[in-house]
Motif scaffolding. Structure first.
Motif, PDB file in Angstrom:
ATOM      1  N   ALA A  35       0.833  -1.206   0.000  1.00 42.29           N
ATOM      2  CA  ALA A  35       0.000   0.000   0.000  1.00 42.29           C
ATOM      3  C   ALA A  35       0.867   1.255   0.000  1.00 42.29           C
ATOM      4  O   ALA A  35       0.597   2.221  -0.718  1.00 42.29           O
ATOM      5  CB  ALA A  35      -0.926  -0.010   1.220  1.00 42.29           C
ATOM      6  N   LEU A  36       1.947   1.225   0.790  1.00 41.72           N
ATOM      7  CA  LEU A  36       2.830   2.388   0.889  1.00 41.72           C
ATOM      8  C   LEU A  36       3.599   2.608  -0.416  1.00 41.72           C
ATOM      9  O   LEU A  36       3.725   3.742  -0.890  1.00 41.72           O
ATOM     10  CB  LEU A  36       3.801   2.188   2.054  1.00 41.72           C
ATOM     11  N   VAL A  59      -6.526   1.823   3.431  1.00 49.26           N
ATOM     12  CA  VAL A  59      -5.864   0.545   3.708  1.00 49.26           C
ATOM     13  C   VAL A  59      -4.814   0.705   4.796  1.00 49.26           C
ATOM     14  O   VAL A  59      -4.717  -0.127   5.712  1.00 49.26           O
ATOM     15  CB  VAL A  59      -5.228  -0.021   2.414  1.00 49.26           C
ATOM     16  N   LEU A  60      -4.010   1.764   4.717  1.00 52.11           N
ATOM     17  CA  LEU A  60      -2.980   1.989   5.737  1.00 52.11           C
ATOM     18  C   LEU A  60      -3.585   2.219   7.116  1.00 52.11           C
ATOM     19  O   LEU A  60      -3.086   1.704   8.119  1.00 52.11           O
ATOM     20  CB  LEU A  60      -2.102   3.178   5.336  1.00 52.11           C
ATOM     21  N   VAL A  61      -4.672   2.980   7.173  1.00 50.11           N
ATOM     22  CA  VAL A  61      -5.345   3.204   8.452  1.00 50.11           C
ATOM     23  C   VAL A  61      -5.891   1.886   8.994  1.00 50.11           C
ATOM     24  O   VAL A  61      -5.721   1.558  10.178  1.00 50.11           O
ATOM     25  CB  VAL A  61      -6.482   4.237   8.308  1.00 50.11           C
ATOM     26  N   TYR A  85       2.160   4.777  13.365  1.00 52.98           N
ATOM     27  CA  TYR A  85       2.849   5.293  12.182  1.00 52.98           C
ATOM     28  C   TYR A  85       2.066   4.970  10.913  1.00 52.98           C
ATOM     29  O   TYR A  85       1.907   5.825  10.029  1.00 52.98           O
ATOM     30  CB  TYR A  85       4.259   4.716  12.104  1.00 52.98           C
ATOM     31  N   LEU A  86       1.544   3.742  10.816  1.00 50.77           N
ATOM     32  CA  LEU A  86       0.743   3.368   9.649  1.00 50.77           C
ATOM     33  C   LEU A  86      -0.528   4.211   9.562  1.00 50.77           C
ATOM     34  O   LEU A  86      -0.915   4.667   8.486  1.00 50.77           O
ATOM     35  CB  LEU A  86       0.375   1.884   9.714  1.00 50.77           C
ATOM     36  N   VAL A 103      11.541   2.254   5.544  1.00 52.68           N
ATOM     37  CA  VAL A 103      12.335   1.729   6.669  1.00 52.68           C
ATOM     38  C   VAL A 103      11.496   1.687   7.944  1.00 52.68           C
ATOM     39  O   VAL A 103      11.405   0.655   8.618  1.00 52.68           O
ATOM     40  CB  VAL A 103      13.598   2.592   6.899  1.00 52.68           C
ATOM     41  N   LEU A 104      10.887   2.823   8.280  1.00 55.70           N
ATOM     42  CA  LEU A 104      10.145   2.917   9.535  1.00 55.70           C
ATOM     43  C   LEU A 104       8.945   1.984   9.570  1.00 55.70           C
ATOM     44  O   LEU A 104       8.635   1.399  10.613  1.00 55.70           O
ATOM     45  CB  LEU A 104       9.694   4.359   9.776  1.00 55.70           C
ATOM     46  N   SER A 105       8.251   1.842   8.430  1.00 53.31           N
ATOM     47  CA  SER A 105       7.061   0.983   8.423  1.00 53.31           C
ATOM     48  C   SER A 105       7.412  -0.458   8.751  1.00 53.31           C
ATOM     49  O   SER A 105       6.596  -1.183   9.333  1.00 53.31           O
ATOM     50  CB  SER A 105       6.351   1.051   7.062  1.00 53.31           C
TER      51      SER A 105
END
Length: 198
Positions: A13-14, A187-189, A70-71, A111-113
């Motif tokens: 998704a990202l 989707v990320l939420v 974060y997501l 990276v963070l995800s």
């Protein structure tokens, strides 16, 4: 390993969201960032740090909640951008104002995800030992398997980013761009909330 690499999730998704905003380069750098995050977990699993994370319920929960937040934050950003873009589309069907993603920002998000996703640590802890035969060096075999996993991930994100770039014209159409922005944001939420509640 190949199936795990291509399974849809927060990474896809990202990467798609950033690819819609910044084209092939943004998608690829996001994917490479995801791979770098996986590499951190792979290294932690090989040297035994992941086991410490999994053994501490408090540490695991803290990392999980930070990753989930974060997501959700990334998803809300996408939804906000879609709402802003919808106003631009109403004013002029030719333009949609969505801020492109710089390569460094795309890489950092990838990276963070993954670094903030403790489920990847658990994946390595449960997956790698299954391939270590009796008498083999656990660390050496795990390092080789982790390297194979990372190579597959880099290959997949390169191919996926190229496909996103090839679809650039279609994806850059205002209505399509807004739809994808809203979809990937939602989707990320949803994935962030699922991670938090699991």
């Amino acid at each position: 390993m190949a199936v795990l690499t291509v399974t849809p999730g927060p990474d896809m998704a990202l990467v798609l969201r950033n690819g819609v905003r910044g084209g092939t380069a943004a998608a690829l750098w996001t994917g490479l960032g995801c791979c770098a995050g996986i590499a951190v977990h792979a290294l932690a699993a090989v040297i035994g740090l992941s086991a410490l994370l999994a053994a501490s319920a408090t540490a695991f929960t803290v990392v999980k909640l930070i990753g989930a937040a974060y997501l959700v934050w990334l998803g809300v950003q996408a939804l906000w951008a879609a709402r802003h873009g919808l106003r631009g589309l109403t004013a002029s069907a030719a333009t949609v104002e969505t801020e492109p993603v710089a390569r460094t920002a795309a890489f950092r998000q990838g990276v963070l995800s993954n670094v903030l996703n403790p489920k990847i640590a658990l994946l390595f802890l449960t997956l790698l030992p299954q391939f270590v035969a009796a008498g083999e060096s656990r660390m050496a075999t795990s390092a080789v398997l982790a390297a194979i996993f990372l190579a597959l991930a880099v290959l997949w994100w390169t191919v996926f980013s190229f496909l996103v770039g090839r679809l650039g014209r279609l994806l850059s159409l205002p209505k399509v761009k807004l739809t994808l922005e809203r979809l990937t944001g939602a989707v990320l939420v949803a994935l962030g909330l699922r991670v938090a509640l699991e």
